[in-house]
Enzyme design. Structure first.
Site, PDB file in Angstrom:
ATOM      1  CG  ASP A  91      -7.061   3.321  -1.119  1.00  0.00           C
ATOM      2  OD1 ASP A  91      -8.086   2.057  -0.848  1.00  0.00           O
ATOM      3  OD2 ASP A  91      -7.138   4.569  -0.149  1.00  0.00           O
TER       4      ASP A  91
ATOM      5  CE  LYS B 244      -4.591   1.087  -0.282  1.00  0.00           C
ATOM      6  NZ  LYS B 244      -5.463  -0.200  -0.434  1.00  0.00           N
TER       7      LYS B 244
END
Ligand code: NDP
Length: 445
Positions: free
Chosen positions: A164, A124
């Site tokens: 995201d 991430k």
């Protein structure tokens, strides 16, 4: 496994990283039994090796706004685990971004990616940059500055970022343009790309569509479906709009959307031209929640409130972490909710999850429910490698199959003696087993 001891040590090494610690504890509690039954995991010290990221990069992004003012933001990439494939996970641009949030998301991503059946590791990244209210030029300059650092550590076979919160098609475009210039290659290094330059059909809708496909499988276990049901959902971003479209298509009525300052309740349903209007507002970088009520007077705005107080059959939290607390969960249960499926990552607090499990509500966690996004990113990577594009029907069929397979894995590992499916446990065990076994196969590296 001594969970308290593991958590104590982790907390000492990562003080105050609340979200990361919360995510690790949840997984440990789910896998405790299976871990203890398999001594090879302990002798390979799998827990210590899986709860710590492989490496973390931080970097500085300096950029100039439209008035010539210079700003500085911090960028991150957390490469968590690559036992089953290249690191893979989104980039988040939001002022709340910090290492705890990215480590929690990267950790969750390991198990989510494992569940998809595709070869992808967990990662991430992101920045505390706030895209809200910025011009296109400002966003482009920031993305270019971000990629000037990120490109050194990513690649189509090493680490493949995606979008995201705050990173949609526009940002992926700016990031990809800069990567291509620096690396001198056109490759599948990012997913969520535009259709004309390597993107996959259905990717923009995939997380929301997948969320509804998964919830539909949950409902089927009770002989139910979306037809005629009332759906409350939160947010109105990349995930929520796809979920709203698919839920409507399956015959449900979506009655809420939300933002950080409150939610909108539209008893007439949010579909068709209303969704088009919301997407227009989003594309022009405007606040969407209040303007919606000016345009469609049947709707009311509830300042500072959560959509979970509305009576609904199906709740789809699609906004952000810890947005649904114990009180919200209690409201949903009291109002007879049938199914809660997490479109966002960890939107329910641990206390809220406890309420759902205690009341034997159909409840499934983000790492299973929203895995359709990264799964379709995996399909985008396959198409890029083969240098071809699959038609919409093929991608959608594969997405649907993957969501059904994730549901089956949850049922297989999460069904208790009374027949209740604990999807949290099922998803964690299924995701963990594949990664842990791959780590054992590959030795201590
Ligand atoms: P977006 O930025 O596109 O959308 C987020 C939405 O939630 C926006 O409408 C935002 O409103 C709203 N929001 C933000 N904070 C709050 C809050 N505190 N309360 C209520 N609403 C809020 O993000 P995504 O849709 O991409 O991501 C949403 C969630 O889904 C995240 O948890 C993400 O990690 C997860 N996810 C996303 C995937 C993807 O493919 N994009 C894949 C898998 C998971 P506003 O714009 O007004 O701030």
């Amino acid at each position: 496994m001594n969970i308290e001891k593991i958590m104590h040590n982790l907390e000492k090494k990562n003080p105050g990283e609340v979200e990361y610690l919360q995510a690790v504890r949840e997984v440990l509690e789910s896998i405790e039994d299976i871990y203890n039954e398999n001594p090879q995991f302990e002798s390979g010290n799998i827990i210590d090796r899986i709860i710590d990221p492989d490496r973390i990069f931080t970097f500085k992004i300096s950029w100039v706004d439209d008035n010539g003012k210079v700003h500085v933001n911090r960028g991150y990439r957390v490469q968590f685990n690559n036992a089953i494939g290249p690191y893979k996970g989104g980039l988040r641009f939001h002022p709340s971004v910090n290492l705890s949030i990215l480590k929690f998301l990267g950790f969750e991503q390991i198990f989510k990616n494992s569940l998809t059946t595709l070869p992808m590791g967990g990662a991430k990244g992101g920045s505390d940059f706030d895209p809200k209210g910025k011009s296109n030029g400002e966003i482009m300059r920031f993305c270019q500055g971000f990629m000037m650092e990120l490109w050194k550590i990513i690649g189509p076979e090493t680490d493949v970022p995606a979008g995201d919160i705050g990173v949609g098609g526009r940002e992926i475009g700016f990031l990809y343009g800069m990567y291509k210039k620096l690396a001198r290659e056109n490759s599948g290094v990012l997913t969520g790309k535009g259709l004309n330059w390597g993107g996959s059909l259905i990717r923009p809708e995939a997380t929301g569509f997948g969320t509804v496909y998964f919830a539909d499988e949950m409902l089927k276990t009770k002989g139910e479906s979306f037809a005629g049901k009332i759906v409350a959902l939160s947010g109105f971003g990349n995930v929520a709009w796809g979920a709203a479209i698919k839920a409507t298509e399956l015959g449900a009525k979506v009655v809420t959307i939300s933002g950080p300052d409150g939610f909108v309740f539209d008893p007439d349903g949010i579909s068709g031209e209303k969704i088009d209007y919301l997407l227009e507002l989003r594309a022009s970088n405007q606040d969407i929640v209040k303007p919606y009520t000016y345009e469609f007077p049947s709707a009311q705005f509830h300042q500072g409130k959560h959509p979970w107080e509305v009576k609904c059959d199906i709740a789809l939290p699609c906004a952000t972490q810890n947005e649904l607390n114990k009180e919200d969960a209690q409201h949903l249960v009291n109002n007879g909710v049938l199914c809660v499926a997490e479109g966002a990552n960890m939107p329910s607090t641990p206390e809220a999850v406890e309420v759902f499990l205690d009341h034997k509500i159909l409840f499934a966690p983000g790492k299973a429910v929203n895995a359709g996004g990264v799964a379709t990113s995996g399909l985008e990577m396959s198409q890029n490698s083969m240098k071809l594009s699959w038609p919409m029907s093929e991608v959608d069929t594969r997405l649907h199959q993957i969501m059904c397979s994730i549901h089956e894995q949850c049922v297989k590992h999460g069904t208790d003696a009374n027949g209740y499916v604990d999807y949290v446990k099922g998803a964690n065990i299924a995701g963990f087993l594949k990664v842990a076994n791959a780590m054992l196969d590959q030795g201590v590296v």
